[in-house]
Scaffold this active site. Sequence first.
Site, PDB file in Angstrom:
ATOM      1  N   THR A 135       0.858  -1.186   0.000  1.00 44.38           N
ATOM      2  CA  THR A 135       0.000   0.000   0.000  1.00 44.38           C
ATOM      3  C   THR A 135       0.893   1.234   0.000  1.00 44.38           C
ATOM      4  O   THR A 135       1.763   1.370   0.872  1.00 44.38           O
ATOM      5  CB  THR A 135      -0.892   0.002   1.257  1.00 44.38           C
ATOM      6  OG1 THR A 135      -1.655  -1.205   1.241  1.00 44.38           O
ATOM      7  CG2 THR A 135      -1.812   1.201   1.285  1.00 44.38           C
ATOM      8  N   CYS A 283      -2.566  -1.546   9.344  1.00 41.97           N
ATOM      9  CA  CYS A 283      -2.786  -0.654   8.197  1.00 41.97           C
ATOM     10  C   CYS A 283      -3.740   0.516   8.366  1.00 41.97           C
ATOM     11  O   CYS A 283      -3.485   1.588   7.819  1.00 41.97           O
ATOM     12  CB  CYS A 283      -3.206  -1.491   6.999  1.00 41.97           C
ATOM     13  SG  CYS A 283      -1.866  -2.582   6.485  1.00 41.97           S
TER      14      CYS A 283
HETATM   15  P1  NAD Z   1       5.290  -7.419   6.706  1.00 39.43           P
HETATM   16  O1  NAD Z   1       6.077  -6.515   7.562  1.00 39.43           O
HETATM   17  O2  NAD Z   1       4.585  -8.595   7.308  1.00 39.43           O
HETATM   18  O3  NAD Z   1       6.237  -7.998   5.535  1.00 39.43           O
HETATM   19  C1  NAD Z   1       7.101  -7.220   4.765  1.00 39.43           C
HETATM   20  C2  NAD Z   1       8.390  -8.009   4.525  1.00 39.43           C
HETATM   21  O4  NAD Z   1       9.201  -7.316   3.566  1.00 39.43           O
HETATM   22  C3  NAD Z   1       9.265  -8.180   5.775  1.00 39.43           C
HETATM   23  O5  NAD Z   1       9.411  -9.567   6.064  1.00 39.43           O
HETATM   24  C4  NAD Z   1      10.615  -7.522   5.384  1.00 39.43           C
HETATM   25  O6  NAD Z   1      11.742  -8.211   5.891  1.00 39.43           O
HETATM   26  C5  NAD Z   1      10.567  -7.596   3.866  1.00 39.43           C
HETATM   27  N1  NAD Z   1      11.432  -6.614   3.180  1.00 39.43           N
HETATM   28  C6  NAD Z   1      11.447  -5.267   3.308  1.00 39.43           C
HETATM   29  N2  NAD Z   1      12.344  -4.727   2.456  1.00 39.43           N
HETATM   30  C7  NAD Z   1      12.920  -5.746   1.772  1.00 39.43           C
HETATM   31  C8  NAD Z   1      13.920  -5.817   0.754  1.00 39.43           C
HETATM   32  N3  NAD Z   1      14.482  -4.723   0.232  1.00 39.43           N
HETATM   33  N4  NAD Z   1      14.293  -7.040   0.299  1.00 39.43           N
HETATM   34  C9  NAD Z   1      13.719  -8.160   0.806  1.00 39.43           C
HETATM   35  N5  NAD Z   1      12.749  -8.152   1.755  1.00 39.43           N
HETATM   36  C10 NAD Z   1      12.357  -6.960   2.230  1.00 39.43           C
HETATM   37  O7  NAD Z   1       4.243  -6.502   5.937  1.00 39.43           O
HETATM   38  P2  NAD Z   1       2.797  -6.913   5.367  1.00 39.43           P
HETATM   39  O8  NAD Z   1       1.787  -6.918   6.460  1.00 39.43           O
HETATM   40  O9  NAD Z   1       2.931  -8.108   4.493  1.00 39.43           O
HETATM   41  O10 NAD Z   1       2.469  -5.633   4.466  1.00 39.43           O
HETATM   42  C11 NAD Z   1       3.175  -5.372   3.274  1.00 39.43           C
HETATM   43  C12 NAD Z   1       2.462  -4.275   2.513  1.00 39.43           C
HETATM   44  O11 NAD Z   1       1.138  -4.706   2.163  1.00 39.43           O
HETATM   45  C13 NAD Z   1       2.270  -2.979   3.300  1.00 39.43           C
HETATM   46  O12 NAD Z   1       2.391  -1.896   2.411  1.00 39.43           O
HETATM   47  C14 NAD Z   1       0.843  -3.073   3.808  1.00 39.43           C
HETATM   48  O13 NAD Z   1       0.262  -1.795   4.000  1.00 39.43           O
HETATM   49  C15 NAD Z   1       0.155  -3.786   2.664  1.00 39.43           C
HETATM   50  N6  NAD Z   1      -1.038  -4.575   3.039  1.00 39.43           N
HETATM   51  C16 NAD Z   1      -1.031  -5.314   4.182  1.00 39.43           C
HETATM   52  C17 NAD Z   1      -2.142  -6.102   4.496  1.00 39.43           C
HETATM   53  C18 NAD Z   1      -2.184  -6.946   5.745  1.00 39.43           C
HETATM   54  O14 NAD Z   1      -3.241  -7.507   6.024  1.00 39.43           O
HETATM   55  N7  NAD Z   1      -1.114  -7.074   6.499  1.00 39.43           N
HETATM   56  C19 NAD Z   1      -3.232  -6.146   3.615  1.00 39.43           C
HETATM   57  C20 NAD Z   1      -3.186  -5.390   2.448  1.00 39.43           C
HETATM   58  C21 NAD Z   1      -2.074  -4.609   2.157  1.00 39.43           C
HETATM   59  C1  UGA Z   2      -8.032  -4.309   6.680  1.00 35.32           C
HETATM   60  C2  UGA Z   2      -9.018  -4.269   5.512  1.00 35.32           C
HETATM   61  O1  UGA Z   2     -10.237  -4.894   5.905  1.00 35.32           O
HETATM   62  C3  UGA Z   2      -8.434  -4.997   4.296  1.00 35.32           C
HETATM   63  O2  UGA Z   2      -9.317  -4.850   3.177  1.00 35.32           O
HETATM   64  C4  UGA Z   2      -7.083  -4.367   3.940  1.00 35.32           C
HETATM   65  O3  UGA Z   2      -6.491  -5.059   2.843  1.00 35.32           O
HETATM   66  C5  UGA Z   2      -6.161  -4.453   5.138  1.00 35.32           C
HETATM   67  O4  UGA Z   2      -6.781  -3.764   6.269  1.00 35.32           O
HETATM   68  C6  UGA Z   2      -4.846  -3.760   4.921  1.00 35.32           C
HETATM   69  O5  UGA Z   2      -4.707  -2.933   4.053  1.00 35.32           O
HETATM   70  O6  UGA Z   2      -3.979  -4.093   5.728  1.00 35.32           O
HETATM   71  P1  UGA Z   2      -7.367  -6.094   8.527  1.00 35.32           P
HETATM   72  O7  UGA Z   2      -6.771  -4.920   9.216  1.00 35.32           O
HETATM   73  O8  UGA Z   2      -6.546  -7.302   8.347  1.00 35.32           O
HETATM   74  O9  UGA Z   2      -7.870  -5.665   7.064  1.00 35.32           O
HETATM   75  O10 UGA Z   2      -8.683  -6.559   9.302  1.00 35.32           O
HETATM   76  P2  UGA Z   2     -10.160  -5.939   9.435  1.00 35.32           P
HETATM   77  O11 UGA Z   2     -11.117  -7.042   9.379  1.00 35.32           O
HETATM   78  O12 UGA Z   2     -10.381  -4.812   8.522  1.00 35.32           O
HETATM   79  O13 UGA Z   2     -10.143  -5.407  10.930  1.00 35.32           O
HETATM   80  C7  UGA Z   2      -9.382  -4.276  11.308  1.00 35.32           C
HETATM   81  C8  UGA Z   2      -9.761  -3.868  12.714  1.00 35.32           C
HETATM   82  O14 UGA Z   2     -11.071  -3.334  12.747  1.00 35.32           O
HETATM   83  C9  UGA Z   2      -9.741  -5.023  13.725  1.00 35.32           C
HETATM   84  O15 UGA Z   2      -9.160  -4.574  14.923  1.00 35.32           O
HETATM   85  C10 UGA Z   2     -11.201  -5.356  13.912  1.00 35.32           C
HETATM   86  O16 UGA Z   2     -11.508  -5.904  15.161  1.00 35.32           O
HETATM   87  C11 UGA Z   2     -11.841  -3.980  13.751  1.00 35.32           C
HETATM   88  N1  UGA Z   2     -13.247  -4.054  13.314  1.00 35.32           N
HETATM   89  C12 UGA Z   2     -13.566  -4.543  12.090  1.00 35.32           C
HETATM   90  C13 UGA Z   2     -14.247  -3.580  14.154  1.00 35.32           C
HETATM   91  O17 UGA Z   2     -13.973  -3.106  15.282  1.00 35.32           O
HETATM   92  N2  UGA Z   2     -15.545  -3.627  13.714  1.00 35.32           N
HETATM   93  C14 UGA Z   2     -15.887  -4.105  12.496  1.00 35.32           C
HETATM   94  O18 UGA Z   2     -17.098  -4.118  12.163  1.00 35.32           O
HETATM   95  C15 UGA Z   2     -14.871  -4.586  11.667  1.00 35.32           C
END
Ligand code: NAD
Ligand code: UGA
Length: 464
Positions: A135, A283
């Site tokens: 993101t 996030c």
């Molecule tokens: P994370 O911290 O779990 O994983 C990221 C990984 O990238 C780490 O293991 C780190 O060591 C590695 N990394 C960083 N720089 C590197 C490099 N130069 N070479 C090799 N490895 C490298 O993060 P995440 O939760 O997977 O999120 C990643 C992205 O996706 C973020 O931008 C986040 O906003 C977005 N996103 C996250 C979620 C979610 O549910 N966690 C959902 C949608 C989008």
């Molecule tokens: C959220 C979005 O739902 C995903 O679409 C997105 O990709 C992701 O962030 C991201 O960019 O990281 P996530 O944070 O994994 O996903 O989980 P959610 O289900 O959205 O819950 C987020 C927080 O809101 C939790 O703490 C949950 O308990 C809370 N929540 C959710 C509420 O308090 N009420 C609700 O009705 C829903």
Amino acid sequence: MNKKIKNICCIGAGYVGGPTMAVIADKCHDLNVVVVDMNQKRIDAWNSEDLKNLPIFEPGLSQVIKRCRGRNLHFRSDVENNISDADMIFISVNTPTKTKGLGAGQASDLKWIESCSRQIAENAYGHTIVVEKSTLPVKTAQTIKSILEAYTLKDNSDDKASKSFSILSNPEFLAEGTAINDLISPDRILIGGEDEEAISLLKEIYLNWVPEAKILTTDIWSSELSKLIANAFLAQRISSINSISALCEVTEANIENVAKAIGMDSRIGEHFLNSGPGFGGSCFKKDISNLIYICNHYGLNEVAKYWEQVIEINSWQQNRISRIIVDKLFGTISGKKLTILGFSFKPNTNDTRESPSINICQSLLEEGSSLNIYDPKVANEQMESDLKKYKNSWKKFDDLYEAARGCDAIIILTGWKEFNNLDYSKLFKVMRSPCWIFDTRDIINAKIAESFGFNIWKLGDGSC
Ligand code: NAD
Ligand code: UGA
């Protein structure tokens, strides 16, 4: 130009890179997918023989890994070699909020995006499609492009002069706890870019399992921005319902009834209206903060202020819960023992990033209580890191009933399913009277729990 993608490399083996690539490998047997990460420990965990030791817990993930790992899915730490072999590279690295310097506390720290762009620029070979999965602030593709182009221009050796790139934005919308289902049946796949051929090559991959009607293609800036806005709108709903939960408590209304009544209006919709202790996860706060920073950057100060309120209500909700607990326990919790049920930010994940449990536990510890914490998936090591300032004042338990022994109150902070079937009689016997249950996730049937002798406080329920 590639006519068909054969080799994919994903940089970042985290909560997004790991599950996303596992599902791509599972659905596209003719693709070879390599997930690389500079964190050797994480790669080792992805390769661990016992699937219980994968670095993240997600329902259904271990089955997918079992099917694909070693076949067309690989986890490796040699980033450079795998970049040069790839036709398409997904960037799935972390983009946290900056902690120092310009924009600290709001802007995204793009240092990992920059470092892996440089790695791609140096090591890519031939034409490579670079896909933003992380993101990112709107316009980041421009930064990536500048880095890639700088290296392409600098490098005029015959071998590497053939280096060229297309950049696409393909944000990920999965939620933790439901990641595999979200990836298998997404609401939509969003692809933004200028290069039509690159767009169709990425689209072709998704068409292996996603209906065409669900694949949306746009310009690159709208795609980058849509991801931030989707998260902002989702978080805004939670702050809206949480603000009303407080109003329900003082007016003897019930937030569940209100949520149901408004959610039946098809224009409002029933989802994401559960009040709770505030949103957590890595996030929502980071992405709204980034949105605020971008708005201020463009002089849209009123727009920035509007979104700031979503974060403020979220902190206020967490703070008011700890205040209520202290208030109900005769104004002091100093020297008292409390049970915390749930430490992850939501059920079905071991992730604690920005979990409301952390803030609430810290406030209760600051007030002088000690805490017995039970969570089915969060490891002791993780709790130690989240509560490191409060050593010896809390303890992790593997048995929920042992965690309640001698305590004055149970505080339910995460909606794990197993909390739906608490044995009230057993709990009442082991706890100190008068004892309380504070339910922030609408789990407890107050009437039943009261019949066993408990005092009950439920978030948003004016009758408790
Ligand atoms: P994370 O911290 O779990 O994983 C990221 C990984 O990238 C780490 O293991 C780190 O060591 C590695 N990394 C960083 N720089 C590197 C490099 N130069 N070479 C090799 N490895 C490298 O993060 P995440 O939760 O997977 O999120 C990643 C992205 O996706 C973020 O931008 C986040 O906003 C977005 N996103 C996250 C979620 C979610 O549910 N966690 C959902 C949608 C989008
Ligand atoms: C959220 C979005 O739902 C995903 O679409 C997105 O990709 C992701 O962030 C991201 O960019 O990281 P996530 O944070 O994994 O996903 O989980 P959610 O289900 O959205 O819950 C987020 C927080 O809101 C939790 O703490 C949950 O308990 C809370 N929540 C959710 C509420 O308090 N009420 C609700 O009705 C829903």
